[in-house]
Every structure is written in C-alpha cells, then in structure tokens.
Write a protein that holds these residues in place. Structure first.
Motif, PDB file in Angstrom:
ATOM      1  N   ALA A 108       0.728  -1.065  -0.152  1.00  0.00           N
ATOM      2  CA  ALA A 108      -0.130  -0.438  -0.023  1.00  0.00           C
ATOM      3  C   ALA A 108       0.716   1.424  -0.325  1.00  0.00           C
ATOM      4  O   ALA A 108       1.622   1.318   0.825  1.00  0.00           O
ATOM      5  CB  ALA A 108      -1.304  -0.225   1.372  1.00  0.00           C
ATOM      6  N   GLY A 109       0.772   2.148  -0.758  1.00  0.00           N
ATOM      7  CA  GLY A 109       1.264   3.413  -1.015  1.00  0.00           C
ATOM      8  C   GLY A 109       0.829   4.767  -0.710  1.00  0.00           C
ATOM      9  O   GLY A 109      -0.959   4.200  -1.097  1.00  0.00           O
ATOM     10  N   THR A 110       1.047   5.945  -0.574  1.00  0.00           N
ATOM     11  CA  THR A 110       0.155   7.153  -0.064  1.00  0.00           C
ATOM     12  C   THR A 110       1.056   8.666  -0.782  1.00  0.00           C
ATOM     13  O   THR A 110       2.065   8.253  -0.615  1.00  0.00           O
ATOM     14  CB  THR A 110       0.268   7.673   1.080  1.00  0.00           C
ATOM     15  N   ALA A 111       0.555   9.223  -1.575  1.00  0.00           N
ATOM     16  CA  ALA A 111       1.360   9.898  -2.587  1.00  0.00           C
ATOM     17  C   ALA A 111       1.177  11.410  -1.911  1.00  0.00           C
ATOM     18  O   ALA A 111       0.184  12.131  -1.626  1.00  0.00           O
ATOM     19  CB  ALA A 111       0.386  10.146  -3.753  1.00  0.00           C
ATOM     20  N   LEU A 112       1.770  12.297  -1.706  1.00  0.00           N
ATOM     21  CA  LEU A 112       2.286  13.435  -1.797  1.00  0.00           C
ATOM     22  C   LEU A 112       1.796  13.702  -3.106  1.00  0.00           C
ATOM     23  O   LEU A 112       2.553  13.647  -3.934  1.00  0.00           O
ATOM     24  CB  LEU A 112       2.925  14.043  -0.554  1.00  0.00           C
ATOM     25  N   TYR A 113       1.716  15.335  -3.703  1.00  0.00           N
ATOM     26  CA  TYR A 113       2.245  16.614  -3.961  1.00  0.00           C
ATOM     27  C   TYR A 113       2.162  17.811  -4.394  1.00  0.00           C
ATOM     28  O   TYR A 113       2.390  17.943  -2.720  1.00  0.00           O
ATOM     29  CB  TYR A 113       0.728  15.907  -5.061  1.00  0.00           C
ATOM     30  N   ASN A 114       3.013  18.199  -5.529  1.00  0.00           N
ATOM     31  CA  ASN A 114       3.108  19.804  -5.418  1.00  0.00           C
ATOM     32  C   ASN A 114       3.283  20.781  -6.842  1.00  0.00           C
ATOM     33  O   ASN A 114       3.440  19.891  -8.197  1.00  0.00           O
ATOM     34  CB  ASN A 114       4.643  19.712  -3.935  1.00  0.00           C
ATOM     35  N   VAL A 115       3.216  21.226  -6.975  1.00  0.00           N
ATOM     36  CA  VAL A 115       3.446  22.116  -8.071  1.00  0.00           C
ATOM     37  C   VAL A 115       4.654  23.323  -7.829  1.00  0.00           C
ATOM     38  O   VAL A 115       5.033  24.110  -7.232  1.00  0.00           O
ATOM     39  CB  VAL A 115       1.674  22.925  -8.249  1.00  0.00           C
ATOM     40  N   ASP A 116       5.647  23.348  -9.231  1.00  0.00           N
ATOM     41  CA  ASP A 116       6.420  23.936  -9.282  1.00  0.00           C
ATOM     42  C   ASP A 116       6.687  24.895 -10.725  1.00  0.00           C
ATOM     43  O   ASP A 116       6.073  23.976 -11.250  1.00  0.00           O
ATOM     44  CB  ASP A 116       8.119  23.610  -8.692  1.00  0.00           C
ATOM     45  N   PRO A 117       6.116  26.231 -10.334  1.00  0.00           N
ATOM     46  CA  PRO A 117       6.865  26.441  -8.855  1.00  0.00           C
ATOM     47  C   PRO A 117       6.024  26.959  -8.267  1.00  0.00           C
ATOM     48  O   PRO A 117       4.765  26.985  -8.635  1.00  0.00           O
ATOM     49  CB  PRO A 117       7.039  28.080  -9.760  1.00  0.00           C
ATOM     50  N   PRO A 118       6.322  27.233  -6.717  1.00  0.00           N
ATOM     51  CA  PRO A 118       5.755  27.209  -5.749  1.00  0.00           C
ATOM     52  C   PRO A 118       4.671  28.443  -5.683  1.00  0.00           C
ATOM     53  O   PRO A 118       3.421  28.398  -5.731  1.00  0.00           O
ATOM     54  CB  PRO A 118       7.051  27.385  -5.015  1.00  0.00           C
ATOM     55  N   ALA A 119       4.759  29.644  -6.229  1.00  0.00           N
ATOM     56  CA  ALA A 119       4.300  30.373  -6.306  1.00  0.00           C
ATOM     57  C   ALA A 119       2.623  30.639  -7.953  1.00  0.00           C
ATOM     58  O   ALA A 119       1.715  30.646  -7.184  1.00  0.00           O
ATOM     59  CB  ALA A 119       4.897  31.906  -6.727  1.00  0.00           C
ATOM     60  N   ALA A 120       2.938  28.940  -8.296  1.00  0.00           N
ATOM     61  CA  ALA A 120       1.351  28.661  -9.124  1.00  0.00           C
ATOM     62  C   ALA A 120       0.763  28.060  -8.505  1.00  0.00           C
ATOM     63  O   ALA A 120      -0.371  27.222  -9.089  1.00  0.00           O
ATOM     64  CB  ALA A 120       2.685  28.036 -10.495  1.00  0.00           C
ATOM     65  N   GLY A 121       0.887  27.675  -7.697  1.00  0.00           N
ATOM     66  CA  GLY A 121      -0.281  26.089  -6.579  1.00  0.00           C
ATOM     67  C   GLY A 121      -0.992  26.960  -6.212  1.00  0.00           C
ATOM     68  O   GLY A 121      -1.813  25.989  -6.765  1.00  0.00           O
ATOM     69  N   VAL A 122      -1.550  27.705  -6.128  1.00  0.00           N
ATOM     70  CA  VAL A 122      -2.449  28.320  -5.183  1.00  0.00           C
ATOM     71  C   VAL A 122      -3.845  28.764  -6.470  1.00  0.00           C
ATOM     72  O   VAL A 122      -4.291  28.881  -6.827  1.00  0.00           O
ATOM     73  CB  VAL A 122      -2.630  29.976  -5.074  1.00  0.00           C
ATOM     74  N   TYR A 123      -2.628  29.203  -8.038  1.00  0.00           N
ATOM     75  CA  TYR A 123      -3.702  28.536  -8.846  1.00  0.00           C
ATOM     76  C   TYR A 123      -4.046  27.221 -10.024  1.00  0.00           C
ATOM     77  O   TYR A 123      -4.850  27.345 -10.700  1.00  0.00           O
ATOM     78  CB  TYR A 123      -3.107  30.054 -10.019  1.00  0.00           C
ATOM     79  N   PHE A 124      -3.082  26.333  -9.087  1.00  0.00           N
ATOM     80  CA  PHE A 124      -3.842  25.247  -9.645  1.00  0.00           C
ATOM     81  C   PHE A 124      -4.733  24.410  -8.608  1.00  0.00           C
ATOM     82  O   PHE A 124      -4.243  23.531  -7.394  1.00  0.00           O
ATOM     83  CB  PHE A 124      -2.527  23.867  -9.871  1.00  0.00           C
TER      84      PHE A 124
END
Length: 202
Positions: A108-124
């Motif tokens: 079993a696995g659990t995924a974490l995520y992120n968006v690059d560049p970080p400043a774009a994360g709020v719009y994704f």
C-alpha cells in the motif's frame, strides 16, 4: 502473584496504548496534511477547487509537465500516462497516472504532491486527485489514478508569474504508514511549506 499479574496487565495496556497512539498519529498526520493543502495553496500546494470548472478561459497557454517519484522501500513502478499538455488558463484537463506493484506481495502506498514553481500552486485547482489516499495494489498488478484539474485564469494577473510558460505537477508515492511518509510530512511542516522533502526516492 496477584500484584505481579496486575503489573503485567498494566504494562501490557501501556504498550498497547502506545502502539495504537502511534498508528493514530500516522493517520492523523496524513489527514492534517490533506486538510492544510485543501485550505491553502502556499508552497506549491495546489488548491482544492470549490467549483467544478472555471467559467472563464483565456488565450494564454501554459505547458503542464508531470513528474513521478517512488520511495525506495516501495517496490512500485510509477509513471504519468501522458506527455506534457499545453492548456489555456481556465481550461479543464483530465489526466491519469499508473502504478505497478513489482513485488511478490501486496503493498500500500500514499502519494504526496506539489506544484512547481511554488507560486503557481495557489492557481492550480484539482477537482479530482488520488493524493493522500491509501492505495493498495496486489502483487504484479497495475492501478490507474485519474486527476482532473485546471489553472485559474487569475494567474494571468499575478505580476510575478507574467513570464511563466510551464508548470510541473509532481507526485511522490511513499509506503503507507511508514517512517518515510512521516518524514516527508515532517519535512513539509519544517521547511516553511516549501513543498519539498529530503526523503530519498528512486
């Protein structure tokens, strides 16, 4: 003998309580991380959208790339099922990722995520995602995980992103209920919400 039995029982209860407490802490850490990322878009964490899709679509285009990683103690092969996409701001896209369990037993696995560049994360904005969920895959079997998202047209008004041409959406799978997953969560909290981890991945 009665006193000794009582002491042994008391010790057993304490040990059992510690085990249950650690299990609860692992589960709650994932839920707290999920809640934080749902409520904020800081540090490259995508927003959980309150609406199904954007009502506005702009002509400005952004290329979205996909990155995948797997913790060294999880015998999975994990990849994106498509090449990078070029989308207009506000345009909804449906993509998928696949994982194959290369081991001889279920993992079993659990995924974490992120968006690059970080400043774009709020719009994704993600309308559907598999991150934070407990994913069990039988030995030698494959599973597919859909993701539905769009990039908020408000990004076009952000001066620090006026020259942005591409965004990378990354997912990292960790063995569920593992120290590595806990370390990844800890690194997130301690890194000023940078969305990065120091966990070794392959």
């Amino acid at each position: 003998m009665d006193d000794l039995s009582k002491k042994n029982r008391r010790t057993g209860y304490i040990v059992l309580g510690l085990v249950l407490g650690m299990s609860a802490l692992t589960a709650s850490s994932v839920e707290l991380y999920k809640l934080y990322c749902k409520m904020t878009g800081f540090g490259g964490k995508a927003e959980q959208s309150e609406t199904a899709k954007s009502d506005v679509i702009l002509d400005r285009e952004i290329k979205v790339r996909f990155n995948t990683d797997v913790s060294v103690n999880l015998p999975w092969e994990f990849k994106a099922d498509q090449e990078p996409l070029t989308l207009k701001l506000g345009q909804e896209a449906a993509v998928s990722f696949s994982a194959t369990n290369l081991g001889n037993q279920g993992f079993a696995g659990t995924a974490l995520y992120n968006v690059d560049p970080p400043a774009a994360g709020v719009y994704f904005h993600k309308n559907q995602c598999f991150c934070f969920d407990y994913q069990l895959i039988a030995p030698k079997k494959e599973a597919h995980f859909p993701v539905v998202f769009y990039i908020d047209p408000a990004l076009d008004k952000d001066p620090q992103l006026k020259d942005l041409k591409s965004i990378t959406l990354s997912y990292s799978f960790f063995k569920a209920d593992s120290p590595e997953l806990e370390k990844a969560l800890e690194d997130f909290y301690n890194s000023g919400n940078s969305g990065t981890t120091s966990v070794k991945i392959k």
